[in-house]
Scaffold this active site. Structure first.
Site, PDB file in Angstrom:
ATOM      1  N   GLN A  32       0.833  -1.206   0.000  1.00 44.26           N
ATOM      2  CA  GLN A  32       0.000   0.000   0.000  1.00 44.26           C
ATOM      3  C   GLN A  32       0.864   1.252   0.000  1.00 44.26           C
ATOM      4  OE1 GLN A  32      -2.365   0.434   3.547  1.00 44.26           O
ATOM      5  NE2 GLN A  32      -3.880   1.727   2.554  1.00 44.26           N
ATOM      6  N   GLY A  33       0.704   2.097  -1.025  1.00 43.95           N
ATOM      7  CA  GLY A  33       1.452   3.348  -1.125  1.00 43.95           C
ATOM      8  C   GLY A  33       0.576   4.529  -0.768  1.00 43.95           C
ATOM      9  N   TYR A  34       0.274   4.678   0.510  1.00 39.49           N
ATOM     10  CA  TYR A  34      -0.571   5.779   0.982  1.00 39.49           C
ATOM     11  C   TYR A  34       0.246   6.801   1.770  1.00 39.49           C
ATOM     12  CZ  TYR A  34      -5.294   4.072  -0.225  1.00 39.49           C
ATOM     13  OH  TYR A  34      -6.439   3.712  -0.877  1.00 39.49           O
ATOM     14  N   SER A  35       0.696   6.411   2.965  1.00 36.00           N
ATOM     15  CA  SER A  35       1.345   7.354   3.875  1.00 36.00           C
ATOM     16  C   SER A  35       2.651   7.901   3.313  1.00 36.00           C
ATOM     17  CB  SER A  35       1.620   6.685   5.221  1.00 36.00           C
ATOM     18  OG  SER A  35       0.417   6.361   5.881  1.00 36.00           O
ATOM     19  N   GLU A  87     -10.278  -1.450   5.236  1.00 35.27           N
ATOM     20  CA  GLU A  87      -9.097  -1.659   6.064  1.00 35.27           C
ATOM     21  C   GLU A  87      -9.430  -1.478   7.536  1.00 35.27           C
ATOM     22  OE1 GLU A  87      -4.555   0.097   6.686  1.00 35.27           O
ATOM     23  OE2 GLU A  87      -5.974   1.166   5.402  1.00 35.27           O
ATOM     24  N   ASN A 109      -6.180   6.945  15.758  1.00 33.85           N
ATOM     25  CA  ASN A 109      -7.445   6.915  16.491  1.00 33.85           C
ATOM     26  C   ASN A 109      -8.028   8.298  16.716  1.00 33.85           C
ATOM     27  OD1 ASN A 109      -7.214   4.170  16.568  1.00 33.85           O
ATOM     28  ND2 ASN A 109      -7.285   3.978  18.788  1.00 33.85           N
ATOM     29  N   GLU A 110      -7.162   9.302  16.896  1.00 30.95           N
ATOM     30  CA  GLU A 110      -7.668  10.663  17.072  1.00 30.95           C
ATOM     31  C   GLU A 110      -8.436  11.123  15.829  1.00 30.95           C
ATOM     32  OE1 GLU A 110      -4.425   9.941  19.867  1.00 30.95           O
ATOM     33  OE2 GLU A 110      -4.650   9.639  17.713  1.00 30.95           O
TER      34      GLU A 110
END
Length: 398
Positions: A126-129, A244, A384-385
């Site tokens: 996965q190339g997200y962050s 996800e 989570n925030e």
């Protein structure tokens, strides 16, 4: 909703249980049980067995080669796999990019990639962050400039889980730097063997090489590898993230961890009595069990709502938050129950390069490593925030 399993569902549970007893290789089962590192070959071997049975794409409809299971059947399957210490299916292909392709991909993309995913011929990452775009994913800066029938992609991705094994990456890129954040993003499928791609390992707190940095230096990607229209990648990204985050709840693994904790706390003695009889410790265990029961009901409601191919809503954020917090709490309680036995860190044992004569040492060896590794659960897949903000806005209207 009716929380009683039907006779057919109970029969299905027995079918899954029998398959796991006869087909899950014992060596892999034991490595998972002891918290030892799994190799790429371990994952592929197990997923090939699932594929041969027709069960790898547990959430896939029959039209695309899946078993067409109901949400309850998928829930039972996940629960039984966790109870049997089966490896978690690497999710990036079968559970993440595959639903995106089914929803937004062209017929050509579906015909080419979906059989390859079911056949374990592609390992996806996965190339997200990015270094400056983690929780604020829409702030990504990896650029894709159109050049005829290709995009020229330049940028950096980080926290790329198991990217060292992957031959394909689904990637968010910025194709219009002038547009609003979300409007200028596209969704590309990138061959990891392309010139200009380099992968650098990141060793996590528990000593594992699980995540990576990926650098893209003028990588040429065919326009045909774009999923959906240019500038509509954010729609694909949101769809994928809800799947996800639902999976991150890790309900089956949490239930297995709770069973292990209760058994352990009955075995460990505190002043001549089982640790589970210590009121302060028992209170935390009971509280975790009650919250896990509530999480299971919520999980069943969410997957039932998505049974017809719909997108799980903001409820998936609730699952992500509570599921990650519960798994962290269970790992903390397990480490506390083991006491001094959980203090040593044995990387050679975890990697399979050493053995213990003392079975109690083997049982305790992974406790600290798992405790440290679980710290990531409340961060990855959307911190989570951020998930709490989504719940506040979408569900509570704040």
């Amino acid at each position: 909703m009716n929380l009683t399993f039907t006779a057919e569902e109970q029969a299905f549970r027995q079918e899954v249980r029998a398959f796991l007893e006869t087909s899950l290789p014992g060596a892999i089962r034991e490595r998972v049980r002891l918290g030892r590192r799994l190799t790429a070959d371990d994952h592929i071997r197990w997923q090939n067995l699932l594929s041969e049975r027709g069960w790898l794409g547990a959430n896939w409809p029959k039209a695309h080669g899946g078993p067409g299971w109901s949400p309850v059947q998928r829930h039972i399957f996940d629960e039984e796999c966790a109870a049997a210490h089966a490896p978690t299916v690497v999710p990036f292909g079968v559970n993440m990019v595959a639903p995106v392709l089914m929803k937004f991909g062209s017929e050509e993309q579906q015909q080419y990639y979906l059989p390859r995913i079911l056949g374990n011929r592609d390992w996806w990452c996965q190339g997200y962050s990015e270094p400056g775009a983690g929780s604020d994913l829409a702030g990504l800066r990896t650029r894709a400039v159109r050049d005829g029938d290709h995009y020229i992609v330049t940028g950096q991705k980080t926290w790329t889980t198991l990217g060292q094994h992957a031959n394909m990456m689904f990637c968010l890129v910025r194709t219009d730097p002038e547009a609003k954040k979300q409007a200028g993003i596209s969704f590309l499928l990138i061959d990891m063997a392309s010139p200009g791609i380099s992968v650098r390992p990141i060793v996590t707190l528990d000593g594992a090489h699980e995540v990576n940095e990926v650098f893209l230096d003028e990588v040429r990607v065919p326009v045909a590898n774009r999923v959906g229209e240019e500038g509509e990648g954010w729609t694909c990204a949101k769809f994928l993230l809800t799947h996800e985050r639902t999976g991150i709840a890790g309900l089956g693994h949490a239930k297995q961890a709770l069973r292990h904790l209760k058994t352990l706390a009955m075995h460990v003695q505190h002043r001549g009595k089982p640790l589970l009889e210590l009121p302060s410790f028992r209170h935390r265990v009971v509280k975790a069990e009650l919250e896990l029961m509530a999480l299971e009901v919520t999980n069943l409601r969410v997957i039932a709502a998505a049974r017809d191919g719909g997108v799980p809503g903001a409820e998936s954020s609730l699952l992500k938050v509570r599921g990650s917090e519960l798994r962290q709490e269970l790992s903390e309680l397990t480490r506390r129950a083991l006491g001094p036995a959980a203090l040593p860190f044995f990387p050679d044992f975890l990697h399979g390069d050493a053995e213990f004569d003392d079975p109690e040492l083997a049982e305790a060896a992974a406790a600290s490593a798992q405790y440290f590794n679980r710290r990531k659960l409340s961060i990855y897949g959307g911190a989570n925030e951020i998930q709490k903000s989504i719940v506040a806005k979408t569900i509570l209207g704040m």
